[in-house]
Structure formats: structure tokens, C-alpha cells
Scaffold this active site. Structure first.
Site, PDB file in Angstrom:
ATOM      1  N   ARG A 152       1.230  -1.558  -0.232  1.00  3.64           N
ATOM      2  CA  ARG A 152       0.085   0.100  -0.137  1.00  3.64           C
ATOM      3  C   ARG A 152       0.813   1.589   0.178  1.00  3.64           C
ATOM      4  NH1 ARG A 152      -2.473  -3.685   1.657  1.00  3.64           N
ATOM      5  NH2 ARG A 152      -0.940  -4.763   3.575  1.00  3.64           N
ATOM      6  N   ARG A 169      11.784   4.172   4.004  1.00  2.00           N
ATOM      7  CA  ARG A 169      10.770   2.875   4.898  1.00  2.00           C
ATOM      8  C   ARG A 169      12.313   2.091   5.579  1.00  2.00           C
ATOM      9  NH1 ARG A 169       5.643  -1.468   4.304  1.00  2.00           N
ATOM     10  NH2 ARG A 169       4.694   1.143   5.114  1.00  2.00           N
ATOM     11  N   LYS A 214      26.239  -4.011  -1.522  1.00  3.95           N
ATOM     12  CA  LYS A 214      27.633  -3.950  -1.596  1.00  3.95           C
ATOM     13  C   LYS A 214      27.928  -3.866  -0.359  1.00  3.95           C
ATOM     14  CE  LYS A 214      26.828  -3.510  -6.496  1.00  3.95           C
ATOM     15  NZ  LYS A 214      27.131  -2.796  -7.571  1.00  3.95           N
TER      16      LYS A 214
HETATM   17  C1  NCD Z   1       1.701  -0.990   8.308  1.00  6.44           C
HETATM   18  C2  NCD Z   1       2.704  -0.943   8.533  1.00  6.44           C
HETATM   19  O1  NCD Z   1       4.007  -1.300   7.919  1.00  6.44           O
HETATM   20  O2  NCD Z   1       3.885  -0.193   9.263  1.00  6.44           O
HETATM   21  N1  NCD Z   1       1.226  -1.345   7.247  1.00  6.44           N
HETATM   22  C3  NCD Z   1       1.283  -0.004   6.418  1.00  6.44           C
HETATM   23  O3  NCD Z   1       1.631   0.661   5.526  1.00  6.44           O
HETATM   24  N2  NCD Z   1      -0.274   0.142   5.741  1.00  6.44           N
HETATM   25  C4  NCD Z   1       0.970  -2.342   9.324  1.00  6.44           C
HETATM   26  C5  NCD Z   1       1.557  -3.216   9.858  1.00  6.44           C
HETATM   27  O4  NCD Z   1       2.328  -3.853   8.625  1.00  6.44           O
HETATM   28  O5  NCD Z   1       1.329  -3.740  10.575  1.00  6.44           O
END
Ligand code: NCD
Length: 305
Positions: free
Chosen positions: A53, A103, A82
């Protein structure tokens, strides 16, 4: 927005939140008006952890603003394999993109990375830390369905490792909200999150049973047990499968209860809830587009000034 980056929901004031939510509502009303807004701009996507998502909605949001995206792709095929450091990766991507979505499995990664770049950086999840853009779409969904003031919300599941919970709980302190946290003892909110909520003067109650509070709730926000963050698989097994809800559970709720979940769900919400008026999690996921368009619009426009 007072910030150049979006690292933590704790940095968002009520005004900041309302600015994003109001812009998202404008976009929802007339997406076509924003179609060329950031033509020629590029958004960098750096995901060091799985995502469906968040990655796809940032990608779509940028394209719907007329911009383009460059994606680092899977960690396995990037220079991280690497031995490249995160600081170097983001400094390189800064040369390719006008904003960056990151992320990472380590808590604090986005805070550190932001020190190395001047382009806007959005934290799309740092370990068990924060996930503030998810919070903005959660707040948008809550505002649309239940209103953000005089609200009673229950947040249930993995409150220890759930970064969406940490961000949402903090942001809700900007509003007149009574927050109930429902979890097994071992997955209670971390001490620092509880401390911050109390310091912000939030009304907070903790429970181990949903029944204790369900009839009072306007919103129930369900979360997945974050299996990948458990240091010990046995500890996961002790709590797996607890705190599931189905249509029968919700008989004790008001007709207006809004059920939310950041998704992905595993088994916490039975599919028999999907066709009820309570189910709001797919609408919530769809709200990721206007809300992330609004966030990118605000951050990219600020960076231009
Ligand atoms: C969440 C996350 O990555 O923290 N997912 C998301 O971004 N909608 C929730 C989860 O992974 O449980």
C-alpha cells in the site's frame, strides 16, 4: 507545515494536520485540478522493508500530481547488498529526486537519513517507531466517518511494535479524543509512548479485554501482531490469534462503529465483517491517494519557495 520533512507524527500540530486533511478533501473533490501540479518533479522511493500500500500509493499519488517516481527496488538487487550505508544511499538519491520516501527496519533510520538530505523526506515506517503518513490517512478516514472531536477510539492488537499505533496515538492528542488501548499485557504501549501521551494531557485507558469498552467506541482501530519484530518466535506464538473480531463480536457495538485497520490483516478481522457498514479499512486504504497527494503537494511546494 512547520517541517521540511515528515519524520514523526509528534512533530505535527493540529494546524499541520488540518492543512493536509483539508488539501486532501480538495483533491478528493476535484483531482483533475491537481493533474499537472508537480509535472517534471521526481519522487524517490527507498523501501528497505516489504510494502504494498505505502509504496504503491506514494507512487500513484506522485503520478496523479503529474510527477514521476524512481524506485530503488528490492534491497537484494540494490547497492545495499554491497555494503552501502543508508547515509550514502539517500545522498545519492537526493541527486535524482525532488523528494524521498523511506521505509527502513531500524527505528530512528528516517531521523538519521534526514540529516543527510535537503530535499523533503517522508518516513514511511522506521521499524517499530513511526509511520506518520499512515496516520494522516487514518485521521482523514476518522474525520470523514466519525469526526475528530468528542471521539472515543479503541486501538487494539500489537501496541508494542505497531508503528501505526505509535504515530496515531500521538497525533490524536491534538484533538478532543478519549483513547482506549486493548492488548495482551506483553504487547502494551511502550513506556516512552505512554509517557508522551500523558505529557500531552491525553485521556488514556488500557484494557486487556475488548468487551470492557466496545459499546462506548466510535472507532475501533485493529492492528496486526507484528510477527517480524518479535525477537523470539515463541513469544509471538503466545499471542498469535488473540484479539480477533468477527460479526458476532460487533453485536455489542453501536450501529455507527467504524472499524479500521492499516492493513495487511492476517486473521484479526474476520471476512464476515467486510460486508457490514462497520468495515472501513478498504476505504481507509483508498484514502492513501488523496492524503499522500496532499502531503507531497505541500512538501514539494514548500521546497520550491
Ligand atoms: C503497516 C506498516 O507497515 O506499519 N502497513 C501499512 O503501511 N499500511 C501495518 C502493518 O504492517 O501491520
Amino acid at each position: 507545515m512547520r517541517q521540511d520533512h515528515l519524520i514523526s507524527a509528534a512533530h505535527l500540530s493540529r494546524e499541520d494536520i488540518e492543512a493536509v486533511l483539508d488539501r486532501a478533501a480538495e483533491i478528493d473533490d476535484d483531482t483533475a485540478a491537481f493533474r499537472q501540479r508537480h509535472a517534471g518533479k521526481v519522487l524517490g522511493l527507498c523501501f528497505f522493508e516489504p510494502s504494498t500500500r505505502t509504496r504503491m500509493s506514494f507512487d500513484t499519488a506522485m503520478k496523479r500530481l503529474g510527477g514521476q517516481t524512481v524506485d530503488m527496488g528490492p534491497v537484494e538487487s540494490s547497492s545495499v547488498k554491497k555494503g552501502e550505508t543508508l547515509a550514502d544511499t539517500v545522498r545519492v538519491v537526493e541527486g535524482y529526486a525532488d523528494a524521498l520516501v523511506l521505509r527502513h527496519p531500524s527505528e530512528g533510520a528516517a531521523t538519521m537519513a534526514a540529516e543527510f538530505v535537503d530535499i523533503p523526506l517522508v518516513n514511511a515506517g522506521d521499524g517499530a517507531g513511526q509511520h506518520p503518513s499512515q496516520t494522516l490517512l487514518d485521521l482523514y478516514t476518522i474525520r470523514e466517518n466519525a469526526g475528530l472531536d468528542d471521539l472515543t477510539i479503541g486501538i487494539m492488537g500489537d501496541l508494542k511494535y505497531g508503528r501505526t499505533v505509535h504515530s496515531l496515538a500521538g497525533a490524536l492528542t491534538n484533538f478532543d479524543v478519549s483513547q482506549h488501548f486493548i492488548s495482551p499485557e506483553s504487547l502494551r504501549l511502550p513506556r516512552n509512548v505512554r509517557y508522551d501521551l500523558h505529557a500531552a494531557g491525553a485521556q488514556v485507558k488500557e484494557h486487556t479485554q475488548l468487551d470492557d469498552v466496545l459499546p462506548e467506541l466510535d472507532v475501533l482501530y485493529v492492528t496486526r501482531i507484528q510477527r517480524e519484530r518479535f525477537p523470539d518466535e515463541n513469544e509471538y506464538r503466545k499471542v498469535a490469534g488473540q484479539y480477533q473480531i468477527d460479526a458476532e463480536t460487533l453485536e455489542a457495538a453501536t450501529d455507527d462503529l467504524t472499524v479500521m485497520h492499516p492493513l495487511p490483516r492476517v486473521d484479526e478481522i474476520s471476512p464476515d465483517i467486510d460486508d457490514t457498514d462497520h468495515a472501513t479499512y478498504f476505504e481507509q486504504a483508498h484514502n492513501g491517494i488523496p492524503v499522500r497527494m496532499a502531503l507531497l503537494d505541500i512538501l514539494l511546494s514548500q521546497a520550491d519557495d
